[in-house]
Design a protein around this motif. Structure first.
Motif, PDB file in Angstrom:
ATOM      1  N   LYS A  74      32.210  99.769  11.564  1.00 15.12           N
ATOM      2  CA  LYS A  74      31.040  99.640  10.812  1.00 15.12           C
ATOM      3  C   LYS A  74      30.919  98.374  10.589  1.00 15.12           C
ATOM      4  CE  LYS A  74      30.389 103.351   8.874  1.00 15.12           C
ATOM      5  NZ  LYS A  74      29.596 104.731   7.861  1.00 15.12           N
ATOM      6  N   VAL A  75      30.346  96.830  10.834  1.00 12.91           N
ATOM      7  CA  VAL A  75      30.718  95.278  10.514  1.00 12.91           C
ATOM      8  C   VAL A  75      29.395  94.877  10.772  1.00 12.91           C
ATOM      9  CG1 VAL A  75      31.909  93.558  11.475  1.00 12.91           C
ATOM     10  CG2 VAL A  75      33.208  95.331  11.613  1.00 12.91           C
ATOM     11  N   ILE A  76      29.527  93.756   9.174  1.00  9.86           N
ATOM     12  CA  ILE A  76      28.242  93.280   9.433  1.00  9.86           C
ATOM     13  C   ILE A  76      28.696  91.744   9.240  1.00  9.86           C
ATOM     14  CG2 ILE A  76      26.760  92.064   7.478  1.00  9.86           C
ATOM     15  CD1 ILE A  76      26.049  95.483   6.044  1.00  9.86           C
ATOM     16  N   ALA A  77      28.556  91.285   9.853  1.00 17.10           N
ATOM     17  CA  ALA A  77      29.345  89.830  10.544  1.00 17.10           C
ATOM     18  C   ALA A  77      28.025  88.801   9.561  1.00 17.10           C
ATOM     19  CB  ALA A  77      29.331  89.321  12.067  1.00 17.10           C
ATOM     20  N   ILE A  78      28.741  87.956   8.429  1.00 20.72           N
ATOM     21  CA  ILE A  78      28.504  86.975   7.764  1.00 20.72           C
ATOM     22  C   ILE A  78      28.713  85.600   7.608  1.00 20.72           C
ATOM     23  CG2 ILE A  78      28.394  88.032   5.871  1.00 20.72           C
ATOM     24  CD1 ILE A  78      26.131  87.941   4.791  1.00 20.72           C
ATOM     25  N   ALA A  95      27.744 100.919  -4.389  1.00 22.09           N
ATOM     26  CA  ALA A  95      27.549 101.944  -4.827  1.00 22.09           C
ATOM     27  C   ALA A  95      26.983 103.690  -3.750  1.00 22.09           C
ATOM     28  CB  ALA A  95      25.897 101.421  -5.683  1.00 22.09           C
ATOM     29  N   LEU A  96      27.037 102.644  -2.429  1.00 18.62           N
ATOM     30  CA  LEU A  96      26.252 104.217  -1.893  1.00 18.62           C
ATOM     31  C   LEU A  96      27.880 104.870  -0.659  1.00 18.62           C
ATOM     32  CD1 LEU A  96      23.508 102.667   0.339  1.00 18.62           C
ATOM     33  CD2 LEU A  96      23.484 104.076  -1.433  1.00 18.62           C
ATOM     34  N   LYS A  97      29.006 104.711  -2.085  1.00 18.10           N
ATOM     35  CA  LYS A  97      29.902 105.079  -1.100  1.00 18.10           C
ATOM     36  C   LYS A  97      30.445 104.686   0.037  1.00 18.10           C
ATOM     37  CE  LYS A  97      30.643 107.629  -4.919  1.00 18.10           C
ATOM     38  NZ  LYS A  97      30.725 109.040  -5.472  1.00 18.10           N
ATOM     39  N   SER A  98      29.773 103.274   1.162  1.00 16.36           N
ATOM     40  CA  SER A  98      29.878 103.608   2.432  1.00 16.36           C
ATOM     41  C   SER A  98      31.358 103.060   3.093  1.00 16.36           C
ATOM     42  CB  SER A  98      28.429 102.549   2.792  1.00 16.36           C
ATOM     43  OG  SER A  98      28.903 101.585   4.429  1.00 16.36           O
ATOM     44  N   ASN A  99      30.990 103.414   4.528  1.00 18.11           N
ATOM     45  CA  ASN A  99      33.163 102.230   4.490  1.00 18.11           C
ATOM     46  C   ASN A  99      32.597 101.418   5.624  1.00 18.11           C
ATOM     47  OD1 ASN A  99      31.924 103.868   6.401  1.00 18.11           O
ATOM     48  ND2 ASN A  99      33.958 104.664   7.376  1.00 18.11           N
ATOM     49  N   ILE A 100      31.213 100.608   4.922  1.00 13.02           N
ATOM     50  CA  ILE A 100      31.021  99.140   5.865  1.00 13.02           C
ATOM     51  C   ILE A 100      32.322  98.247   5.791  1.00 13.02           C
ATOM     52  CG2 ILE A 100      28.812  97.742   5.914  1.00 13.02           C
ATOM     53  CD1 ILE A 100      27.121  99.877   6.177  1.00 13.02           C
ATOM     54  N   GLU A 101      32.248  97.547   6.675  1.00 14.07           N
ATOM     55  CA  GLU A 101      33.059  95.960   5.689  1.00 14.07           C
ATOM     56  C   GLU A 101      32.169  94.928   6.202  1.00 14.07           C
ATOM     57  OE1 GLU A 101      36.236  96.323   8.739  1.00 14.07           O
ATOM     58  OE2 GLU A 101      36.674  98.374   8.699  1.00 14.07           O
ATOM     59  N   ILE A 102      32.306  93.910   5.349  1.00 13.03           N
ATOM     60  CA  ILE A 102      32.105  93.016   5.531  1.00 13.03           C
ATOM     61  C   ILE A 102      32.858  91.779   6.335  1.00 13.03           C
ATOM     62  CG2 ILE A 102      31.540  90.687   4.067  1.00 13.03           C
ATOM     63  CD1 ILE A 102      29.968  93.026   1.752  1.00 13.03           C
ATOM     64  N   PHE A 103      32.323  91.414   7.342  1.00 14.16           N
ATOM     65  CA  PHE A 103      33.545  90.498   8.096  1.00 14.16           C
ATOM     66  C   PHE A 103      32.721  88.997   8.291  1.00 14.16           C
ATOM     67  CE2 PHE A 103      35.360  87.665  12.291  1.00 14.16           C
ATOM     68  CZ  PHE A 103      36.704  88.178  11.470  1.00 14.16           C
ATOM     69  N   LYS A 104      33.672  88.119   7.082  1.00 12.38           N
ATOM     70  CA  LYS A 104      33.089  86.841   7.278  1.00 12.38           C
ATOM     71  C   LYS A 104      33.382  85.671   7.526  1.00 12.38           C
ATOM     72  CE  LYS A 104      33.872  88.099   2.122  1.00 12.38           C
ATOM     73  NZ  LYS A 104      34.790  87.290   0.598  1.00 12.38           N
ATOM     74  N   LEU A 105      32.941  85.143   8.417  1.00 12.23           N
ATOM     75  CA  LEU A 105      32.266  84.138   9.562  1.00 12.23           C
ATOM     76  C   LEU A 105      32.469  82.551   9.180  1.00 12.23           C
ATOM     77  CD1 LEU A 105      30.360  85.600  12.543  1.00 12.23           C
ATOM     78  CD2 LEU A 105      32.919  85.336  12.826  1.00 12.23           C
ATOM     79  N   GLU A 106      32.847  81.475   9.706  1.00 13.67           N
ATOM     80  CA  GLU A 106      33.126  79.866   9.660  1.00 13.67           C
ATOM     81  C   GLU A 106      31.976  79.928   9.578  1.00 13.67           C
ATOM     82  OE1 GLU A 106      36.920  77.524  10.835  1.00 13.67           O
ATOM     83  OE2 GLU A 106      36.998  79.226  11.708  1.00 13.67           O
ATOM     84  N   ASN A 107      31.234  78.940   8.744  1.00 16.44           N
ATOM     85  CA  ASN A 107      30.430  77.802   8.726  1.00 16.44           C
ATOM     86  C   ASN A 107      29.636  77.038   9.961  1.00 16.44           C
ATOM     87  OD1 ASN A 107      27.033  76.928   8.780  1.00 16.44           O
ATOM     88  ND2 ASN A 107      28.000  75.988   6.547  1.00 16.44           N
ATOM     89  N   ILE A 108      30.193  77.862  11.419  1.00 15.99           N
ATOM     90  CA  ILE A 108      30.181  76.238  13.038  1.00 15.99           C
ATOM     91  C   ILE A 108      28.655  76.901  13.295  1.00 15.99           C
ATOM     92  CG2 ILE A 108      32.804  76.392  12.616  1.00 15.99           C
ATOM     93  CD1 ILE A 108      32.923  78.703  15.107  1.00 15.99           C
ATOM     94  N   TYR A 109      28.891  76.635  14.881  1.00 14.01           N
ATOM     95  CA  TYR A 109      27.794  76.848  15.530  1.00 14.01           C
ATOM     96  C   TYR A 109      29.267  76.894  17.115  1.00 14.01           C
ATOM     97  CZ  TYR A 109      23.801  76.123  18.624  1.00 14.01           C
ATOM     98  OH  TYR A 109      22.490  76.292  18.729  1.00 14.01           O
ATOM     99  N   PRO A 110      27.817  77.890  17.658  1.00 11.40           N
ATOM    100  CA  PRO A 110      26.668  78.990  17.552  1.00 11.40           C
ATOM    101  C   PRO A 110      27.380  80.137  16.689  1.00 11.40           C
ATOM    102  CG  PRO A 110      27.096  78.745  19.657  1.00 11.40           C
ATOM    103  CD  PRO A 110      28.549  78.632  18.704  1.00 11.40           C
ATOM    104  N   ALA A 111      27.557  80.244  15.601  1.00 10.97           N
ATOM    105  CA  ALA A 111      28.404  81.394  15.306  1.00 10.97           C
ATOM    106  C   ALA A 111      27.661  82.965  15.296  1.00 10.97           C
ATOM    107  CB  ALA A 111      28.851  81.048  13.784  1.00 10.97           C
TER     108      ALA A 111
END
Length: 453
Positions: A74-78, A95-111
């Protein structure tokens, strides 16, 4: 109630693009659930606002969807530079003890392009004419995830968050019923600062442009992400005022076959066989363009237009002759689609090209090419709630069939009441009243006016 049934009855569609009905999209089993919080185009701030202010709904919605699709990841891309938004996500995930991952992308177009995101997260390229499901993934927009979370609470999709920015006194996030006029939303941002302007619905590259005289007769739909007011004499507008005949004529006589449109094409770099310069060359040697396109069943170069995502990098950033390969691709694509042609997915796996990392286009440079630097680094500090006296709600706001009206003129309705339905086997979405009032007309648009006591 099962999750997909709740989503269907709530009328949830994708908020980040063409509006594919969410109950259909999530009827799958995948390894990767990816939530798109990237906000692809410059100037828009809607998704960023939602991430900061509806963080818990995002996480809870993701958990519900992940259980439905049996996702292992489970990934949030940002984008990495969304520091406050990332901090808000990290806080709630912990706080919710979730195992969701945050995936950090470059500030490019069209990311924010879902195929770019899938490649970044999974390392796999979606095949040409394919969808993320082809590589065991499903991608959904962050605003859509919030709608999913609300659907299980019995709240239908009736309101939208959207950005209003550009040549306005006070750029804002607007929260308003679906069916509100553009004029009412723009008014919430204060005075328009120029006399001669254009309204862009969506982002400046892939959004639709309208003349200021249309402001009162255009209405917010489930897929509207923003309204941008820009002067009529800047690059982003001028590019779209060139007549198609001129676009085609210039393509035929001025293309130097440098191939930069292909070299920087995001889909080409993902491994797709899309080379816009070859399409331009075909037109250059054609004596009867439309006739030759219609005979293109065996012409691989022309068929490539069918896999163009219309992002605009080729014409805004790549072409040294300031030609418009995207507009040519759209023209060719339309003719081929009208002939019933579809691009066939390859049988083999597709891989991104080795040049990919060195050919990414910074978002701010794209904004600069469009003449939008003035509006790029603005801040939005408030939300405005717009409550119109009247709404005009289209029965078709998305990919799929139009809803069938189930109300009549004169009938009183409450916000959330179903006013348009779809048959169980059809791809489409329920439509709901978005204000309390009386139905005043029913065509392909249902108009509701608030009752005055």
């Amino acid at each position: 109630m099962k999750l997909l049934d709740a989503i269907r009855e709530a009328g949830v569609v994708g908020c980040g693009g063409a509006g594919f009905p969410t109950h259909v999209k999530l009827n799958c089993l995948v390894k990767y659930l990816i939530v798109n919080a990237v906000e692809c185009e410059p100037l828009l701030r809607t998704d960023r606002f939602i991430v900061k202010n509806k963080t818990e709904d995002i996480i809870l919605g993701m958990e519900l969807i992940a259980e439905q699709v049996r996702a292992e990841k489970k990934v949030i891309a940002i984008k990495y530079n969304y520091a406050e938004e990332i901090s808000a996500l990290e806080k709630v995930i912990k706080a919710l003890k979730s195992n969701i991952e945050i995936f950090k992308l470059e500030n490019i177009y069209p990311a924010g392009d879902e195929q770019y995101i899938v490649n970044a997260v999974t390392g796999k390229s979606v095949p040409p004419s394919g969808i993320p499901l082809d590589v065991n993934a499903v991608v959904t927009n962050v605003a859509t995830v919030c709608c999913v979370a609300e659907s299980v609470k019995g709240k239908p999709f009736t309101h939208k968050y959207l950005t209003v920015t550009g040549e306005v006194e006070n750029p804002v996030i607007v929260y308003t019923p679906v069916g509100t006029s553009f004029a009412s939303c723009v008014e919430a941002a204060g005075k328009i600062l120029v006399d001669d302007y254009v309204i862009i619905e969506g982002g400046p590259l892939m959004g639709k442009q309208y003349d200021k005289t249309q402001l009162e007769n255009l209405f917010i739909t489930k897929t509207t992400s923003g309204l941008i007011i820009v002067p009529k004499n800047i690059s982003v507008v001028n590019r779209n005022t060139i007549p198609l005949k001129s676009v085609l004529r210039r393509a035929r006589v001025a293309c130097i076959q440098c191939s930069q449109c292909a070299d920087l094409c995001p889909r080409y770099l993902l491994g797709h066989p899309l080379k816009p310069h070859l399409i331009m060359r075909k037109l250059g040697y054609s004596s009867d363009i439309e006739s030759d396109i219609e005979k293109a069943q065996e012409d691989e170069a022309l068929k490539q237009a069918l896999i163009c995502c219309e992002c605009g990098v080729c014409e805004v950033f790549a072409c040294p002759m300031e030609l418009q390969p995207r507009q040519v691709n759209i023209y060719v694509k339309k003719i081929l689609q009208n002939k019933g042609m579809r691009y066939s997915k390859p049988d083999c796996e597709v891989f991104s090209r080795k040049e990919f990392e060195g050919r990414k286009v910074p978002t701010k440079r794209i904004a600069s090419r469009l003449g939008l630097n003035k509006y790029y680094d603005y801040q939005i500090s408030e939300i405005k709630i717009v409550e119109p006296k009247k709404v005009s709600i289209p029965l078709k706001q998305h990919i799929g069939v139009s809803a069938t009206p189930v109300v009549k003129a004169g009938e009183k309705v409450e916000c959330g009441k179903i006013i348009g339905t779809i048959e169980a086997e059809k791809i489409g979405a329920f439509v709901h009243a978005t204000i309390d009032g009386a139905v005043t007309s029913v065509t392909d648009v249902i108009t509701i006016s608030r009752e005055v006591n």
